[in-house]
Enzyme design. Structure first.
Site, PDB file in Angstrom:
ATOM      1  N   GLY A   1      36.605  39.817  39.999  1.00  0.00           N
ATOM      2  CA  GLY A   1      35.526  39.545  39.071  1.00  0.00           C
ATOM      3  C   GLY A   1      34.812  38.283  39.490  1.00  0.00           C
TER       4      GLY A   1
ATOM      5  N   GLN B   1      29.204  31.043  39.091  1.00  0.00           N
ATOM      6  CA  GLN B   1      30.111  30.778  40.216  1.00  0.00           C
ATOM      7  C   GLN B   1      29.399  30.847  41.564  1.00  0.00           C
ATOM      8  OE1 GLN B   1      33.260  33.623  38.676  1.00  0.00           O
ATOM      9  NE2 GLN B   1      34.553  31.970  39.414  1.00  0.00           N
TER      10      GLN B   1
ATOM     11  N   CYS C   1      41.293  31.760  39.072  1.00  0.00           N
ATOM     12  CA  CYS C   1      39.831  31.751  39.055  1.00  0.00           C
ATOM     13  C   CYS C   1      39.319  31.338  40.425  1.00  0.00           C
ATOM     14  CB  CYS C   1      39.352  30.764  37.988  1.00  0.00           C
ATOM     15  SG  CYS C   1      37.561  30.600  37.895  1.00  0.00           S
ATOM     16  N   LEU C   2      38.302  32.047  40.917  1.00  0.00           N
ATOM     17  CA  LEU C   2      37.734  31.739  42.238  1.00  0.00           C
ATOM     18  C   LEU C   2      37.210  30.300  42.307  1.00  0.00           C
ATOM     19  CD1 LEU C   2      35.761  35.062  42.874  1.00  0.00           C
ATOM     20  CD2 LEU C   2      37.877  34.348  43.995  1.00  0.00           C
TER      21      LEU C   2
ATOM     22  N   HIS D   1      37.414  36.809  30.788  1.00  0.00           N
ATOM     23  CA  HIS D   1      37.342  35.618  31.648  1.00  0.00           C
ATOM     24  C   HIS D   1      35.905  35.419  32.146  1.00  0.00           C
ATOM     25  CE1 HIS D   1      39.195  32.952  34.937  1.00  0.00           C
ATOM     26  NE2 HIS D   1      37.955  33.134  35.355  1.00  0.00           N
ATOM     27  N   GLU D   2      35.268  36.526  32.573  1.00  0.00           N
ATOM     28  CA  GLU D   2      33.884  36.421  33.080  1.00  0.00           C
ATOM     29  C   GLU D   2      32.913  36.064  31.954  1.00  0.00           C
ATOM     30  OE1 GLU D   2      33.930  36.023  35.986  1.00  0.00           O
ATOM     31  OE2 GLU D   2      35.595  37.264  36.631  1.00  0.00           O
TER      32      GLU D   2
ATOM     33  N   HIS E   1      32.947  32.512  31.349  1.00  0.00           N
ATOM     34  CA  HIS E   1      32.148  31.778  32.352  1.00  0.00           C
ATOM     35  C   HIS E   1      30.686  31.680  31.909  1.00  0.00           C
ATOM     36  CE1 HIS E   1      34.542  30.700  35.815  1.00  0.00           C
ATOM     37  NE2 HIS E   1      35.068  31.902  35.938  1.00  0.00           N
TER      38      HIS E   1
HETATM   39 CO    CO Z   1      36.777  32.451  36.945  1.00  0.00          CO
END
Ligand code: CO
Length: 162
Positions: free
Chosen positions: A46, A51, A90-91, A132-133, A136
């Site tokens: 995701g 991001q 998380c990225l 989660h997204e 963000h």
């Molecule tokens: Co994340």
């Protein structure tokens, strides 16, 4: 299509309340395609627009497993049910993992890349990735919800990052 650099913490763009999308144009389609390439290249499941540095309400979730890619524009959670604690990554936080409590089931209303409204239901890890997204897009990072950080050598399975 292109891979864009992933914005990592700390960076103000990750803390912004993202703007609603009003133009469903080729620029949006390009962003979605780039976000997908960037997510795949980073081994994520995701990714949200902030991001890659764009503070607009666009996010993608793709668990693989032969399911359709979920593209969410201006998503809104309309129903949540249950609760589950799982390890998340998380990225934007390389090598940071922690347990987060989230609803087990979620129903979301969103628009697709053409602007058409649709409804989506998901459960378990897919619901977790979606929430989660969406966090963000409100400038909310998973680290504000972690109940317990988990060391890399403590992880039993590889954790998918979102
Ligand atoms: Co994340």
């Amino acid at each position: 299509m292109a891979i864009r650099p992933i914005i990592t913490h700390p960076n103000d763009v990750l803390l912004k309340k993202c703007e609603e999308v009003t133009e469903f144009d080729t620029k949006l389609a390009e962003l979605l395609d780039d976000m997908y390439d960037t997510m795949v290249a980073s081994d994520g499941i995701g990714i949200a627009a902030p991001q890659v540095g764009e503070a607009i309400q666009v996010a993608i979730v793709d668990l693989g497993e032969g399911q359709d890619i979920i593209e969410m524009i201006n998503p809104e959670v309309v129903e949540m049910e249950g609760s589950e604690i799982e390890v998340e990554g998380c990225l934007s936080f390389p090598d940071v993992y922690g347990e987060v409590e989230r609803p087990f089931f979620v129903k979301v209303e969103a628009q697709d890349r053409t602007g058409a409204l649709y409804e989506l239901q998901a459960e378990d890890y897919e619901a977790r990735a979606i929430l989660h997204e969406i966090d963000h897009l409100h400038g909310v990072l998973f680290t504000t919800k972690v109940v317990r950080y988990v060391e890399l050598d403590e992880l039993e399975n590889e954790v998918e990052e979102v």
